[in-house]
Write a protein that holds these residues in place. Sequence first.
Motif, PDB file in Angstrom:
ATOM      1  N   THR A   1     -62.614 -24.754 -36.287  1.00 52.73           N
ATOM      2  CA  THR A   1     -62.091 -25.717 -37.266  1.00 52.73           C
ATOM      3  C   THR A   1     -61.713 -27.051 -36.603  1.00 52.73           C
ATOM      4  N   GLN A   2     -61.704 -27.064 -35.267  1.00 51.42           N
ATOM      5  CA  GLN A   2     -61.354 -28.323 -34.580  1.00 51.42           C
ATOM      6  C   GLN A   2     -62.586 -29.157 -34.222  1.00 51.42           C
ATOM      7  N   ILE A   3     -63.770 -28.610 -34.461  1.00 52.37           N
ATOM      8  CA  ILE A   3     -64.976 -29.314 -34.030  1.00 52.37           C
ATOM      9  C   ILE A   3     -65.142 -30.641 -34.764  1.00 52.37           C
ATOM     10  N   ASN A   4     -64.705 -30.672 -36.024  1.00 55.70           N
ATOM     11  CA  ASN A   4     -64.854 -31.950 -36.738  1.00 55.70           C
ATOM     12  C   ASN A   4     -63.967 -33.035 -36.126  1.00 55.70           C
ATOM     13  N   MET A   5     -62.806 -32.628 -35.558  1.00 54.60           N
ATOM     14  CA  MET A   5     -61.952 -33.631 -34.898  1.00 54.60           C
ATOM     15  C   MET A   5     -62.647 -34.174 -33.648  1.00 54.60           C
ATOM     16  N   ALA A   6     -63.281 -33.263 -32.884  1.00 53.55           N
ATOM     17  CA  ALA A   6     -63.991 -33.691 -31.668  1.00 53.55           C
ATOM     18  C   ALA A   6     -65.144 -34.635 -32.036  1.00 53.55           C
ATOM     19  N   GLY A   7     -65.890 -34.279 -33.075  1.00 47.26           N
ATOM     20  CA  GLY A   7     -67.017 -35.114 -33.492  1.00 47.26           C
ATOM     21  C   GLY A   7     -66.562 -36.474 -33.987  1.00 47.26           C
ATOM     22  N   THR A   8     -65.503 -36.472 -34.785  1.00 51.85           N
ATOM     23  CA  THR A   8     -64.988 -37.736 -35.327  1.00 51.85           C
ATOM     24  C   THR A   8     -64.512 -38.649 -34.198  1.00 51.85           C
ATOM     25  N   LEU A   9     -63.794 -38.062 -33.231  1.00 51.61           N
ATOM     26  CA  LEU A   9     -63.307 -38.877 -32.112  1.00 51.61           C
ATOM     27  C   LEU A   9     -64.466 -39.460 -31.303  1.00 51.61           C
ATOM     28  N   ALA A  10     -65.517 -38.656 -31.098  1.00 50.40           N
ATOM     29  CA  ALA A  10     -66.668 -39.151 -30.326  1.00 50.40           C
ATOM     30  C   ALA A  10     -67.342 -40.321 -31.050  1.00 50.40           C
ATOM     31  N   VAL A  11     -67.458 -40.216 -32.374  1.00 48.00           N
ATOM     32  CA  VAL A  11     -68.043 -41.343 -33.134  1.00 48.00           C
ATOM     33  C   VAL A  11     -67.148 -42.579 -32.983  1.00 48.00           C
ATOM     34  N   CYS A  12     -65.843 -42.395 -33.103  1.00 53.20           N
ATOM     35  CA  CYS A  12     -64.923 -43.542 -32.967  1.00 53.20           C
ATOM     36  C   CYS A  12     -65.071 -44.186 -31.585  1.00 53.20           C
ATOM     37  N   GLN A  13     -65.200 -43.346 -30.546  1.00 52.57           N
ATOM     38  CA  GLN A  13     -65.336 -43.898 -29.194  1.00 52.57           C
ATOM     39  C   GLN A  13     -66.652 -44.658 -29.034  1.00 52.57           C
ATOM     40  N   MET A  14     -67.722 -44.127 -29.634  1.00 48.16           N
ATOM     41  CA  MET A  14     -69.000 -44.853 -29.576  1.00 48.16           C
ATOM     42  C   MET A  14     -68.872 -46.211 -30.265  1.00 48.16           C
ATOM     43  N   LEU A  15     -68.146 -46.232 -31.389  1.00 49.43           N
ATOM     44  CA  LEU A  15     -67.978 -47.501 -32.120  1.00 49.43           C
ATOM     45  C   LEU A  15     -67.077 -48.465 -31.344  1.00 49.43           C
ATOM     46  N   ASP A  16     -66.072 -47.924 -30.632  1.00 53.68           N
ATOM     47  CA  ASP A  16     -65.251 -48.771 -29.745  1.00 53.68           C
ATOM     48  C   ASP A  16     -66.140 -49.474 -28.731  1.00 53.68           C
ATOM     49  N   ILE A  17     -67.046 -48.682 -28.127  1.00 54.88           N
ATOM     50  CA  ILE A  17     -67.891 -49.233 -27.059  1.00 54.88           C
ATOM     51  C   ILE A  17     -68.878 -50.255 -27.620  1.00 54.88           C
ATOM     52  N   ALA A  18     -69.289 -50.042 -28.877  1.00 53.23           N
ATOM     53  CA  ALA A  18     -70.174 -51.026 -29.522  1.00 53.23           C
ATOM     54  C   ALA A  18     -69.382 -52.241 -30.010  1.00 53.23           C
ATOM     55  N   LYS A  19     -68.079 -52.231 -29.744  1.00 49.00           N
ATOM     56  CA  LYS A  19     -67.180 -53.360 -30.022  1.00 49.00           C
ATOM     57  C   LYS A  19     -66.970 -53.634 -31.511  1.00 49.00           C
ATOM     58  N   LEU A  20     -66.886 -52.563 -32.299  1.00 51.85           N
ATOM     59  CA  LEU A  20     -66.518 -52.738 -33.698  1.00 51.85           C
ATOM     60  C   LEU A  20     -64.998 -52.777 -33.800  1.00 51.85           C
ATOM     61  N   ASP A  21     -64.492 -53.422 -34.845  1.00 52.24           N
ATOM     62  CA  ASP A  21     -63.047 -53.493 -35.079  1.00 52.24           C
ATOM     63  C   ASP A  21     -62.690 -52.647 -36.293  1.00 52.24           C
ATOM     64  N   ASN A  22     -61.394 -52.383 -36.431  1.00 51.13           N
ATOM     65  CA  ASN A  22     -60.871 -51.680 -37.612  1.00 51.13           C
ATOM     66  C   ASN A  22     -61.594 -50.362 -37.892  1.00 51.13           C
ATOM     67  N   ILE A  23     -61.690 -49.577 -36.847  1.00 53.29           N
ATOM     68  CA  ILE A  23     -62.310 -48.247 -36.957  1.00 53.29           C
ATOM     69  C   ILE A  23     -61.216 -47.257 -37.353  1.00 53.29           C
ATOM     70  N   ALA A  24     -61.485 -46.427 -38.353  1.00 56.13           N
ATOM     71  CA  ALA A  24     -60.484 -45.419 -38.746  1.00 56.13           C
ATOM     72  C   ALA A  24     -61.185 -44.128 -39.129  1.00 56.13           C
ATOM     73  N   ALA A  25     -60.555 -43.018 -38.774  1.00 54.72           N
ATOM     74  CA  ALA A  25     -61.047 -41.728 -39.248  1.00 54.72           C
ATOM     75  C   ALA A  25     -60.469 -41.488 -40.630  1.00 54.72           C
ATOM     76  N   LYS A  26     -61.277 -40.876 -41.496  1.00 58.31           N
ATOM     77  CA  LYS A  26     -60.772 -40.461 -42.804  1.00 58.31           C
ATOM     78  C   LYS A  26     -60.942 -38.951 -42.899  1.00 58.31           C
ATOM     79  N   TRP A  27     -59.810 -38.245 -43.014  1.00 58.84           N
ATOM     80  CA  TRP A  27     -59.894 -36.779 -43.081  1.00 58.84           C
ATOM     81  C   TRP A  27     -60.739 -36.364 -44.292  1.00 58.84           C
TER      82      TRP A  27
END
Length: 253
Positions: free
Chosen positions: A82-108
């Motif tokens: 049940t924690q895999i979606n948290m790991a996946g969401t965080l990895a997407v957020c980190q990829m977007l950080d590196i691509a220099k996007l702003d205002n990135i947020a996870a939505k449960w």
Amino acid sequence: MALTDERLQMALLPRPVRFFERVESTNDEAVAWLQSGAEHGAVVVADEQTAGRGRMGRTWHTPPGVALAVSVILKVNPAFITQINMAGTLAVCQMLDIAKLDNIAAKWPNDVLVNGKKISGILPEATWEGDQLQGVVLGIGVNVRNTFSADLAQQATSIEAETQREQDRAALLTVLLFHLEQQLGRLGTAALCDDYKARLSMLGQPVAVAVDGVPVHGIASDIDEQGALVLTKADGETIHVFASDATVLHQGA
Ligand code: BTN
């Protein structure tokens, strides 16, 4: 730059990779591969999906040449699924950080938003043989240069729309899978959950979720270590809502 099998096999070394120019759904291919003996970490990638699937039976559109559609085969401890979606969401957020996007947020439970618009969705699917977990297929879709109708453009965005720069999908995928591997190494830790909560924009806000099809209103007060939303109702009762049986219907201002 085009996604090709040769580029992906090089970029994603040493993972086993199956690349499809066109496929119905990378999740379906990954489940079939899992059932025929794929190893942990094997990856299915497609340039186009003709029957991509989203959560709750929804369709996920992946036209050719514009998006990331990837499914990763995971063999994990059943206690952590049940924690895999948290790991996946965080990895997407980190990829977007590196691509220099702003205002990135996870939505449960499984979305990533940029400037309030959906840029990525995640679909984890577990395969069981009786009570034995065979594995989990973690499907991730990211809008890279998708174009949207005027209506959809109110709710959806892409990496290129946000950065105004051309993006290399193979490079994005390499970064995504690197971070996914790191996050999966933290399954079962409180730190994974804390980092996920830090990315959420909805904690403390009034939300409505559907539990067994019935809307339940409350304050999104926490995420528990299993990844369930803790909803505090007006009468003070708290309930833990899992992604599998709930949808966020609306998010308070
Ligand atoms: C959602 O937001 O509802 C989840 C969308 C998940 C889409 C991805 S794209 C790769 C993988 N293959 C699929 O058929 N779906 C997932």
